[in-house]
Scaffold this motif. Structure first.
Motif, short mmCIF file in Angstrom:
data_model
loop_
_atom_site.label_atom_id
_atom_site.label_comp_id
_atom_site.label_asym_id
_atom_site.label_seq_id
_atom_site.Cartn_x
_atom_site.Cartn_y
_atom_site.Cartn_z
N LEU A 1 -27.90 -32.24 35.02
CA LEU A 1 -26.71 -32.24 34.19
C LEU A 1 -26.19 -33.65 33.91
CD1 LEU A 1 -24.78 -29.27 35.88
CD2 LEU A 1 -26.13 -29.22 33.78
N GLY A 2 -26.89 -34.66 34.43
CA GLY A 2 -26.47 -36.03 34.20
C GLY A 2 -25.33 -36.49 35.10
N ILE A 3 -25.20 -35.87 36.27
CA ILE A 3 -24.10 -36.17 37.19
C ILE A 3 -24.67 -36.78 38.47
CG2 ILE A 3 -22.20 -35.19 38.53
CD1 ILE A 3 -22.01 -32.99 36.43
N GLY A 4 -24.08 -37.88 38.89
CA GLY A 4 -24.50 -38.54 40.11
C GLY A 4 -23.59 -38.22 41.29
N LEU A 5 -23.60 -39.09 42.29
CA LEU A 5 -22.84 -38.83 43.52
C LEU A 5 -21.34 -38.82 43.26
CD1 LEU A 5 -22.74 -38.41 46.55
CD2 LEU A 5 -22.89 -40.88 46.86
N ARG A 6 -20.84 -39.78 42.47
CA ARG A 6 -19.41 -39.83 42.20
C ARG A 6 -18.95 -38.59 41.44
NH1 ARG A 6 -16.39 -42.77 45.17
NH2 ARG A 6 -14.83 -42.72 43.50
N GLY A 7 -19.72 -38.16 40.49
CA GLY A 7 -19.38 -36.95 39.75
C GLY A 7 -19.43 -35.72 40.63
N ALA A 8 -20.41 -35.69 41.55
CA ALA A 8 -20.51 -34.56 42.48
C ALA A 8 -19.31 -34.51 43.42
CB ALA A 8 -21.81 -34.67 43.29
N MET A 9 -18.82 -35.69 43.83
CA MET A 9 -17.63 -35.74 44.69
C MET A 9 -16.41 -35.18 43.95
SD MET A 9 -18.22 -39.48 46.46
CE MET A 9 -16.65 -39.45 47.31
N LYS A 10 -16.28 -35.53 42.69
CA LYS A 10 -15.17 -35.01 41.90
C LYS A 10 -15.27 -33.50 41.75
CE LYS A 10 -13.85 -37.30 38.27
NZ LYS A 10 -13.80 -37.87 36.89
N PHE A 11 -16.48 -33.01 41.48
CA PHE A 11 -16.69 -31.57 41.33
C PHE A 11 -16.31 -30.83 42.61
CE2 PHE A 11 -19.45 -27.88 41.95
CZ PHE A 11 -19.17 -27.14 40.81
N CYS A 12 -16.84 -31.30 43.73
CA CYS A 12 -16.57 -30.62 45.00
C CYS A 12 -15.09 -30.68 45.36
CB CYS A 12 -17.41 -31.25 46.11
SG CYS A 12 -19.18 -30.94 45.98
N GLY A 13 -14.46 -31.84 45.10
CA GLY A 13 -13.06 -31.98 45.44
C GLY A 13 -12.17 -31.03 44.65
N LEU A 14 -12.36 -30.97 43.34
CA LEU A 14 -11.53 -30.11 42.50
C LEU A 14 -11.87 -28.63 42.64
CD1 LEU A 14 -11.35 -32.32 39.27
CD2 LEU A 14 -9.68 -32.10 41.11
N MET A 15 -13.09 -28.34 43.11
CA MET A 15 -13.47 -26.94 43.36
C MET A 15 -13.11 -26.52 44.77
SD MET A 15 -14.71 -25.54 40.63
CE MET A 15 -15.51 -24.10 41.33
N ASP A 16 -12.46 -27.43 45.52
CA ASP A 16 -12.06 -27.15 46.90
C ASP A 16 -13.25 -26.81 47.78
OD1 ASP A 16 -10.14 -27.11 48.84
OD2 ASP A 16 -9.60 -25.00 48.56
N LEU A 17 -14.36 -27.56 47.56
CA LEU A 17 -15.56 -27.41 48.38
C LEU A 17 -15.64 -28.59 49.35
CD1 LEU A 17 -18.12 -26.45 45.59
CD2 LEU A 17 -17.17 -24.92 47.32
N PRO A 18 -16.44 -28.48 50.39
CA PRO A 18 -16.62 -29.63 51.28
C PRO A 18 -17.18 -30.82 50.52
CG PRO A 18 -17.51 -27.63 52.26
CD PRO A 18 -17.18 -27.28 50.85
N PRO A 19 -16.85 -32.03 50.91
CA PRO A 19 -17.39 -33.21 50.21
C PRO A 19 -18.90 -33.27 50.33
CG PRO A 19 -16.30 -33.85 52.25
CD PRO A 19 -15.98 -32.41 52.04
N PRO A 20 -19.59 -33.78 49.31
CA PRO A 20 -21.05 -33.85 49.38
C PRO A 20 -21.50 -34.87 50.42
CG PRO A 20 -20.25 -34.99 47.44
CD PRO A 20 -19.06 -34.31 48.05
N VAL A 21 -22.81 -35.09 50.49
CA VAL A 21 -23.39 -35.95 51.52
C VAL A 21 -23.02 -37.41 51.31
CG1 VAL A 21 -25.32 -34.39 51.85
CG2 VAL A 21 -25.49 -36.22 50.16
N GLN A 22 -23.27 -38.22 52.31
CA GLN A 22 -23.01 -39.65 52.24
C GLN A 22 -24.09 -40.35 51.39
OE1 GLN A 22 -20.23 -41.10 53.49
NE2 GLN A 22 -19.60 -38.99 54.01
N GLN A 23 -23.84 -41.62 51.09
CA GLN A 23 -24.73 -42.37 50.20
C GLN A 23 -26.16 -42.42 50.72
OE1 GLN A 23 -23.69 -44.02 47.16
NE2 GLN A 23 -25.91 -44.04 46.90
#
Length: 490
Positions: free
Chosen positions: A46-68
């Motif tokens: 979808l063209g989304i990297g780690l920062r975008g995934a963090m935003k997605f998880c945060g606003l969806m109230d999911l656990p934060p994704p993995v570390q760098q």
């Protein structure tokens, strides 16, 4: 819950009489939860990297994704898996290209292919750090080879600041094979160097030679290939023109002529709308007569003389004859009604015709039209380029490895559809269930149906008619400045 790592977690069942039982939420892929690999695989598509995934998880109230560090490991795994699959996809594309050549003409040498080549950059101008060059077979419209050029390596950028240390020498000795920078000259030379490399490795990689090269008006790439002589002195590479780019030359030349000669513009003269119309008819003249250079030239000049004809001086000698002709004068002639015929348009004045005639002479010369025989285009290349930058959006930062992954995914999807991505998932160790198979099948079926519809001749003609009608319906300004605004709008 005993522990979490990204979207994966582990629960523990404790008992005072037994040892604790640990239950993971999903299987492991090496040291990472499968869900994390699956998640970033889809995010990357979808063209989304780690920062975008963090935003997605945060606003969806999911656990934060993995570390760098874990994210980098997952990206490395995706890169490795996609690279192995894409090599198989490219080999299959070359075989299909050879089979198609045999079907079309069994006497042709299946080891000599016709390919269209094009380069695309991550940034406009000559400052782009990344570029992709791709070759697409003309018979199948599938990617047969590509290469990603990078002028930047993050590790090199960091360690060059510590060049005088012992650690630097140790790092350098182990880094050269894995360096992401494979281009050291200007970005403008990326396409030339990339094409030379693609042509030079064709025999070793696929056992074929790219004899006919379909390219745009940029002569640097073709000149570079000719000088490189990838197949020796005896086998020359023949340049073929992309009809779309040749058509654009007509519009560009007419606009330049109008700018240099302000008197030929205005109402009933060379307006922006009429320039576009002449460009379309010029392109149609080449496409509809792609097997004959002489027929191309005749049809091109038919347009010129047709719009210079008057009731007192009709010049429709190049227009197709018969009642089915697009020329109303020829229709009236076939029906014996010339006595009552009147032109329903105002002819271009002689000053306009004299100004644009050298353009028609230049763009209908035998050498140019000879390269247009076959009606080749780079439309497939443009579609492929767009697909790459959907996966690695230009407005977001991406390193060379991400651009490579985008090219891998784009090639798999472009050649074999979404189903080929399931093979990448299998190599990664991601379980592929019925839902993924159903989605891939439906997506490919829809894509094929849409492509077949657009490829129909009547659909193409319909698109041209609708575009021309839009030009006639819209109030297009006739000034020089506004004509450029209209070109940008298009």
């Amino acid at each position: 819950m005993e522990s979490t790592r990204g979207l994966g977690f582990k629960i523990v069942v404790s008992c005072s009489s037994c040892k604790p039982t640990f239950i993971p939420s999903c299987p492991y892929i090496k040291t990472a939860y499968e869900i994390n690999t699956r998640f970033f695989f889809v995010m990357r598509l979808l063209g989304i990297g780690l920062r975008g995934a963090m935003k997605f998880c945060g606003l969806m109230d999911l656990p934060p994704p993995v570390q760098q560090t874990t994210y980098d490991m997952i990206i490395d795994n995706i890169h490795s898996a996609a690279s192995s699959i894409v090599q198989l996809v490219l080999k299959q594309a070359v075989k299909e290209e050879q089979q198609e050549i045999t079907k079309q003409n069994s006497s042709d040498d299946i080891k000599k292919l016709t390919v269209s080549g094009d380069g695309t950059w991550r940034k406009r101008g000559f400052t782009s750090l990344y570029g992709v060059a791709v070759l697409i077979g003309q018979s199948t419209g599938k990617v047969v080879d590509f290469i990603v050029k990078s002028a930047y390596c993050a590790e090199c950028n960091y360690w060059n600041k510590h060049a005088n240390t012992e650690q630097y020498q140790e790092w350098k000795s182990n880094h050269e094979e894995n360096c992401q920078a494979n281009h050291v000259v200007s970005a403008g030379k990326m396409e030339v160097d990339a094409m030379k490399e693609l042509f030079s490795r064709s025999v070793e990689k696929h056992g074929v030679m790219y004899i006919n090269y379909v390219g745009d008006s940029d002569s640097k790439t073709y000149t570079g290939l000719v000088n490189a002589k990838p197949y020796g002195d005896e086998i020359a590479i023949i340049k073929k023109e992309c009809v779309g780019h040749v058509q654009k030359r007509m519009g560009t030349r007419l606009r330049e002529c109008k700018k240099k000669n302000p008197g030929i513009g205005g109402k009933n003269r060379l307006t922006a709308k009429f320039v576009d119309k002449l460009s379309i008819y010029y392109g149609l003249a080449i496409r509809r007569n792609s097997n004959s250079k002489d027929d191309m030239k005749k049809t091109i000049w038919a347009t010129f003389y047709h719009y210079g004809s008057t009731d007192s001086k009709p010049e429709h000698h190049f227009c197709p004859e018969g009642p089915e002709s697009w020329c109303k004068w020829q229709q009236a002639k076939a029906k014996g009604e010339l006595r009552n015929f009147h032109h329903d348009y105002l002819a271009l004045p002689k000053t306009v015709l004299d100004a644009i005639k050298p353009i028609y002479e230049d763009l209908s010369n035998d050498k140019l039209l000879e390269r247009c025989v076959g009606g080749y285009t780079q439309n497939s290349n443009e579609s492929f380029n767009q697909l790459i930058w959907q996966i690695a959006p230009k407005m977001m930062h991406s390193e060379a490895k991400i651009v490579n992954i985008a090219a891998f995914f784009a090639t798999c999807t472009f050649n074999n559809g979404v189903t080929s991505l399931l093979e990448v998932m299998n190599v990664l160790g991601i379980s592929v269930g019925s839902g993924a198979h159903l989605y891939a099948a439906q997506e490919d079926e829809t894509r094929i149906a849409k492509a077949e519809l657009q490829a129909q001749e009547q659909t193409k003609e319909g698109r041209i008619r609708r575009r021309q009608q839009n030009l006639e319906d819209m109030n297009i300004p006739s000034t020089v400045e506004d004509s450029y605004t209209w070109a940008w709008y298009r």
